[in-house]
Motif scaffolding. Structure first.
Motif, PDB file in Angstrom:
ATOM      1  N   LEU A 444       0.739  -1.190  -0.114  1.00 32.23           N
ATOM      2  CA  LEU A 444      -0.020   0.076  -0.124  1.00 32.23           C
ATOM      3  C   LEU A 444       0.832   1.257  -0.020  1.00 32.23           C
ATOM      4  O   LEU A 444       1.013   1.968  -1.054  1.00 32.23           O
ATOM      5  CB  LEU A 444      -0.849  -0.075   1.119  1.00 32.23           C
ATOM      6  CG  LEU A 444      -1.965   1.085   1.120  1.00 32.23           C
ATOM      7  CD1 LEU A 444      -2.537   1.208  -0.078  1.00 32.23           C
ATOM      8  CD2 LEU A 444      -2.774   0.935   2.411  1.00 32.23           C
ATOM      9  N   THR A 445       1.391   1.647   1.007  1.00 32.68           N
ATOM     10  CA  THR A 445       2.236   2.768   1.123  1.00 32.68           C
ATOM     11  C   THR A 445       3.497   2.702   1.709  1.00 32.68           C
ATOM     12  O   THR A 445       3.757   1.613   2.514  1.00 32.68           O
ATOM     13  CB  THR A 445       1.519   3.940   2.115  1.00 32.68           C
ATOM     14  OG1 THR A 445       1.956   3.588   3.469  1.00 32.68           O
ATOM     15  CG2 THR A 445       0.290   4.220   1.905  1.00 32.68           C
ATOM     16  N   GLY A 446       4.663   3.394   1.557  1.00 33.66           N
ATOM     17  CA  GLY A 446       6.076   3.168   2.079  1.00 33.66           C
ATOM     18  C   GLY A 446       6.480   4.644   2.105  1.00 33.66           C
ATOM     19  O   GLY A 446       5.934   5.643   1.093  1.00 33.66           O
ATOM     20  N   VAL A 465       4.939  -0.519  -3.725  1.00 37.07           N
ATOM     21  CA  VAL A 465       3.675   0.003  -3.295  1.00 37.07           C
ATOM     22  C   VAL A 465       3.175   1.034  -4.094  1.00 37.07           C
ATOM     23  O   VAL A 465       3.672   1.668  -5.042  1.00 37.07           O
ATOM     24  CB  VAL A 465       4.141   0.712  -1.820  1.00 37.07           C
ATOM     25  CG1 VAL A 465       4.617  -0.327  -0.674  1.00 37.07           C
ATOM     26  CG2 VAL A 465       5.029   1.953  -1.868  1.00 37.07           C
ATOM     27  N   GLY A 466       1.760   1.111  -3.835  1.00 42.01           N
ATOM     28  CA  GLY A 466       0.857   2.148  -4.629  1.00 42.01           C
ATOM     29  C   GLY A 466       1.137   3.520  -4.234  1.00 42.01           C
ATOM     30  O   GLY A 466       1.083   4.114  -5.308  1.00 42.01           O
ATOM     31  N   GLY A 485      -4.191   3.997  -3.420  1.00 43.77           N
ATOM     32  CA  GLY A 485      -4.548   2.850  -3.637  1.00 43.77           C
ATOM     33  C   GLY A 485      -3.219   1.905  -3.548  1.00 43.77           C
ATOM     34  O   GLY A 485      -2.094   2.309  -4.157  1.00 43.77           O
ATOM     35  N   GLY A 486      -3.213   0.531  -3.270  1.00 43.67           N
ATOM     36  CA  GLY A 486      -2.112  -0.526  -3.308  1.00 43.67           C
ATOM     37  C   GLY A 486      -2.095  -1.557  -3.898  1.00 43.67           C
ATOM     38  O   GLY A 486      -3.226  -1.859  -4.696  1.00 43.67           O
ATOM     39  N   PHE A 487      -0.922  -2.069  -4.154  1.00 43.97           N
ATOM     40  CA  PHE A 487      -0.747  -3.299  -4.949  1.00 43.97           C
ATOM     41  C   PHE A 487      -0.628  -4.646  -3.897  1.00 43.97           C
ATOM     42  O   PHE A 487      -1.208  -4.706  -2.851  1.00 43.97           O
ATOM     43  CB  PHE A 487       0.728  -3.230  -5.367  1.00 43.97           C
ATOM     44  CG  PHE A 487       1.154  -2.171  -5.907  1.00 43.97           C
ATOM     45  CD1 PHE A 487       0.332  -1.364  -6.990  1.00 43.97           C
ATOM     46  CD2 PHE A 487       2.348  -1.836  -6.209  1.00 43.97           C
ATOM     47  CE1 PHE A 487       0.787  -0.215  -7.696  1.00 43.97           C
ATOM     48  CE2 PHE A 487       2.894  -0.477  -6.821  1.00 43.97           C
ATOM     49  CZ  PHE A 487       1.856   0.139  -7.773  1.00 43.97           C
ATOM     50  N   LYS A 495      -7.399   3.654  -7.590  1.00 41.35           N
ATOM     51  CA  LYS A 495      -6.777   4.976  -6.836  1.00 41.35           C
ATOM     52  C   LYS A 495      -7.973   5.991  -6.545  1.00 41.35           C
ATOM     53  O   LYS A 495      -8.034   6.754  -7.267  1.00 41.35           O
ATOM     54  CB  LYS A 495      -5.969   5.488  -7.903  1.00 41.35           C
ATOM     55  CG  LYS A 495      -4.399   4.678  -7.895  1.00 41.35           C
ATOM     56  CD  LYS A 495      -3.551   4.798  -6.588  1.00 41.35           C
ATOM     57  CE  LYS A 495      -2.054   4.666  -6.881  1.00 41.35           C
ATOM     58  NZ  LYS A 495      -1.815   3.468  -6.745  1.00 41.35           N
ATOM     59  N   ALA A 496      -7.962   5.801  -5.342  1.00 38.47           N
ATOM     60  CA  ALA A 496      -9.408   6.789  -4.993  1.00 38.47           C
ATOM     61  C   ALA A 496      -8.674   8.322  -4.920  1.00 38.47           C
ATOM     62  O   ALA A 496      -7.286   8.410  -4.693  1.00 38.47           O
ATOM     63  CB  ALA A 496      -9.803   6.571  -3.358  1.00 38.47           C
ATOM     64  N   GLY A 497      -9.551   9.118  -5.196  1.00 40.69           N
ATOM     65  CA  GLY A 497      -8.780  10.684  -5.300  1.00 40.69           C
ATOM     66  C   GLY A 497      -8.017  10.708  -6.606  1.00 40.69           C
ATOM     67  O   GLY A 497      -7.323  11.571  -6.530  1.00 40.69           O
ATOM     68  N   GLY A 498      -8.156   9.873  -7.471  1.00 39.13           N
ATOM     69  CA  GLY A 498      -7.339   9.876  -8.766  1.00 39.13           C
ATOM     70  C   GLY A 498      -7.986  10.145  -9.978  1.00 39.13           C
ATOM     71  O   GLY A 498      -9.509   9.858  -9.928  1.00 39.13           O
TER      72      GLY A 498
END
Length: 515
Positions: A444-446, A465-466, A485-487, A495-498
């Motif tokens: 998800l994030t990093g 990560v997404g 949004g993530g992998f 991708k929310a907000g994309g």
């Protein structure tokens, strides 16, 4: 030309007038605590004997509201209404749908502190986290309204002499939106309005821990002019109502945010074609993470320590983007660890109705028990450096907890805890730090803290990560700025907000006319 949108600003609570306004918001919310709320199906208010009781996780004696609970029969009624309403709603003008969102955003903006105060009470959020949640809900409405206006005429395709071709997007049908308790306003609102503004009808099943804010949001949409039956409010049991609607042959898509376990269950059930079903159901899923902050030896170490603390312990670590793993290159490991421990020991925990506390409770007894079990596991896997204690006598409070010297394959380094617990691991160099960062099933994030440009570029390519952030924390994506949004097991990378999020709620239709 659709005007771009700049995100809703965050409130500065060091300004006395803003503090007073928020306290006024809390008073408004306190005036309607403990009320009963109905289901809403086709605009009709339906009260049931069976209730979901929403309580303040910081004060178990305080009832936020009692919300009527849907069962299979009411879920079926809502499905029939949504299916019938879709036949008209799908032909509504995109401009009309977008205008409802712009008006709803304006209404929430006027009541911003009231909504944020409700998030403090129902979700246990500190003021700043609640304020950011409400701002994000406003952003989703504004952004998706504008995105719909940009998509309404479709996408240009080539035509030939004597042939005119068009490519347009049309709605899918009835969508089931299953929203989470952690961003109880923002994600609930964002997933719901993305489905609505694209011309679909919605069955909204909010998290059972936080249904009151969802009802209050539906009231806002109705005030903004949303016709009956477009969004139907049906809180209920996941196993009863959730499974029934995921399996339903008239369900066209499911939009889910929550745990990996529930997401996989939905994905599997949605793949089965039931009698009378004419389509393959679409699943939009955001399912959590095991997010890592990597600190290189060539980094601003104070920034690194501050970023880890904010990302690990903001909203008690109850974010799918929270930093639950810090992987530090060995040259600076002790220095960063010791500074994080020092900063963490200064954090305060308590009932966030009072803005003096940095951290509030975790959401409920089940979450409290799970996190405390992981803390016990951590004591066997690493060195407890801070925290480790909990108190669930009045609310569900857990001290911010740090474990050091974890092996990369330790349970605390692999499993999503969803609480204020961060695990530290040492890497011999930057390459090994990236290997450890990538060794989970999530993506998800990093974040990477380094001043080495070659390492930044290597991470940009290889850190899987997404959402990847450099020289900052790994939480806090803003709508329209950092599509989220993530992998891998973090979901479908929706991708929310994309710019391509709304398209997931529609299907492309080509028409070709010979002239």
């Amino acid at each position: 030309m659709v005007q771009p949108y700049k995100h809703e600003p965050f409130t500065d609570f060091s300004v006395e007038a803003n503090k007073e306004a928020f306290l006024k918001g809390l008073k408004i919310v306190e005036s309607y605590l403990g009320q009963d709320y109905p289901l809403v199906i086709g605009g009709e208010r339906i009260t049931t004997e069976d209730k979901i009781v929403s309580i303040n996780p910081a004060n178990k004696d305080e009832v936020i509201g009692r919300v009527s609970k849907a069962n299979k029969e009411l879920a079926e009624q809502a499905m029939q209404v949504a299916d019938k309403t879709f036949q008209d709603w799908r032909k509504s003008k995109p401009e009309v749908r977008a205008d409802i969102l712009f008006r709803a955003a304006a209404i929430v903006r006027r009541r911003k502190h009231e909504f944020s105060a409700l998030l403090v009470k129902e979700g246990g959020k500190p003021w700043n986290e609640a304020d950011a949640d409400t701002a994000e809900a406003i952003d989703f409405m504004e952004y998706y309204g504008r995105q719909m206006l940009a998509l309404k005429d479709g996408v240009p395709v080539n035509s030939r002499p004597n042939e005119y071709n068009r490519y347009n997007y049309i709605p899918l049908g009835v969508g089931v939106v299953i929203s989470p308790w952690n961003f109880l306003f923002a994600i609930m609102a964002g997933t719901t309005v993305a489905a609505m503004v694209t011309g679909n009808t919605v069955l909204l099943k909010p998290a059972s821990s936080t249904p009151v804010v969802a009802y209050k949001f539906l009231e806002v949409l109705e005030e903004a002019g949303l016709p009956p039956g477009v969004i139907n409010f049906i809180p209920g049991s996941g196993k009863e109502v959730g499974d029934y609607l995921v399996d339903h042959p008239k369900t066209r898509f499911i939009s889910f945010t929550g745990s990996k376990e529930v997401g996989l269950r939905i994905y599997e059930r949605a793949a089965k074609v039931h009698p009378g079903q004419k389509w393959l159901k679409r699943v939009i899923a955001e399912m959590g993470g095991k997010d890592t902050i990597v600190v290189d030896k060539e980094a601003d170490l104070e920034l690194a320590a501050q970023s880890i603390v904010a990302s690990a312990f903001g909203f008690s670590g109850q974010k799918c983007s929270a930093c639950s793993r810090a992987v530090i290159v060995e040259d600076v490991y002790d220095e960063v660890l010791n500074r994080v421990v020092e900063l963490t020991k200064k954090l305060t925990v308590g009932n966030t109705t009072n803005n003096e506390f940095f951290m509030g409770p975790v959401i409920d007894q089940a979450a409290y028990n799970k996190i405390m079990e992981y803390i016990e596991i951590g004591k066997g896997e690493g060195r407890l450096m801070a925290g480790g204690e909990g108190d669930d006598s009045t609310g569900y409070f857990i001290q911010p907890t740090i474990f050091a010297d974890l092996a990369p394959d330790a349970r605390l380094m692999q499993e999503e805890i969803f609480g204020p617990v961060v695990a530290f691991a040492k890497a011999k160099d930057f390459d090994e730090a990236l290997e450890i960062a990538n060794n989970t099933e999530y993506g998800l994030t990093g974040a990477v803290l380094t001043n080495n440009r070659a390492h930044i570029e290597k991470a940009r390519e290889d850190f899987h990560v997404g959402n990847l952030y450099f020289n900052r924390g790994c939480t806090g994506a803003i709508v329209g700025y950092q599509p989220f949004g993530g992998f891998n097991m973090s979901g479908t990378d929706s991708k929310a907000g994309g710019p391509d999020y709304l398209v997931l709620h529609m299907q492309g239709k080509t028409t070709s006319e010979m002239l």
